[in-house]
Design a protein around this motif. Structure first.
Motif, PDB file in Angstrom:
ATOM      1  N   GLY A  91       4.831  -1.204  -9.320  1.00 31.62           N
ATOM      2  CA  GLY A  91       4.186   0.352  -8.747  1.00 31.62           C
ATOM      3  C   GLY A  91       5.501   0.993  -7.610  1.00 31.62           C
ATOM      4  O   GLY A  91       6.707   1.101  -7.625  1.00 31.62           O
ATOM      5  N   LEU A  92       4.494   1.446  -7.229  1.00 25.42           N
ATOM      6  CA  LEU A  92       5.125   2.084  -6.449  1.00 25.42           C
ATOM      7  C   LEU A  92       5.097   1.634  -4.848  1.00 25.42           C
ATOM      8  O   LEU A  92       3.630   1.703  -4.307  1.00 25.42           O
ATOM      9  N   VAL A  93       5.808   1.687  -3.852  1.00 28.10           N
ATOM     10  CA  VAL A  93       5.670   0.669  -2.529  1.00 28.10           C
ATOM     11  C   VAL A  93       6.691   1.979  -1.440  1.00 28.10           C
ATOM     12  O   VAL A  93       8.083   2.021  -2.285  1.00 28.10           O
ATOM     13  N   GLN A  94       5.910   1.629  -0.901  1.00 28.03           N
ATOM     14  CA  GLN A  94       7.541   2.053   0.438  1.00 28.03           C
ATOM     15  C   GLN A  94       9.046   1.079   0.680  1.00 28.03           C
ATOM     16  O   GLN A  94       8.300  -0.236   0.519  1.00 28.03           O
ATOM     17  N   PRO A  95      10.082   1.617   1.748  1.00 30.81           N
ATOM     18  CA  PRO A  95      10.565   0.895   2.191  1.00 30.81           C
ATOM     19  C   PRO A  95      10.104  -0.184   3.167  1.00 30.81           C
ATOM     20  O   PRO A  95       9.706   0.151   3.632  1.00 30.81           O
ATOM     21  N   GLY A  96      10.693  -1.162   2.498  1.00 22.22           N
ATOM     22  CA  GLY A  96      10.315  -2.610   3.426  1.00 22.22           C
ATOM     23  C   GLY A  96       9.416  -3.101   2.965  1.00 22.22           C
ATOM     24  O   GLY A  96       9.117  -4.391   3.792  1.00 22.22           O
TER      25      GLY A  96
END
Length: 126
Positions: A10-15
């Motif tokens: 999926g799509l995830v933010q950095p960190g």
């Protein structure tokens, strides 16, 4: 029918974190085979990320993910897992699980693996 099916991308933010799963079926001697996780980014070659031996007594990680990713497997459920933490944009790729040829797999090289899943997209972006 030999089959590996990945899920959890999926799509995830950095960190951020993701948990990938790999469901195996129809593979002879699966519990005697190493399982590997590989990834391929656009324009790049497929690379080994992490591999685990049949008994789960040996694991290997690429330098780029060591300390951030954790591989595991459940031979009763015929499942393998890859936990991704502290994700970076450079981790963006299609992630594949694969079953090794009998007696191979610990080098975590593409040519050691003979059954592949269809892949799951991991995108790390803000």
């Amino acid at each position: 029918q030999l089959q590996l099916v990945e899920s959890g991308g999926g799509l995830v933010q950095p960190g951020g974190s993701l948990n990938l799963s790999c469901a195996a079926s129809g593979i002879d001697y699966l519990n005697y085979r190493g399982i590997g996780w590989f990834r391929q980014a656009p324009g790049k070659e497929r690379e080994g990320v992490s591999c685990i031996s049949a008994s789960a007594g040996f694991t290997k990680y690429s330098d780029s993910v060591k300390g951030r990713f954790t591989v595991s497997r459940d031979n009763v459920k015929n499942m393998a897992y890859l936990q991704l933490t502290s994700l970076k944009p450079e981790d963006t790729a299609v992630y594949y699980c694969a079953a090794a040829r009998l007696g191979f797999g610990l080098g975590c090289r593409v040519d050691e693996y003979e059954v592949w899943g269809q892949g799951t997209q991991v995108t790390v972006s803000s």
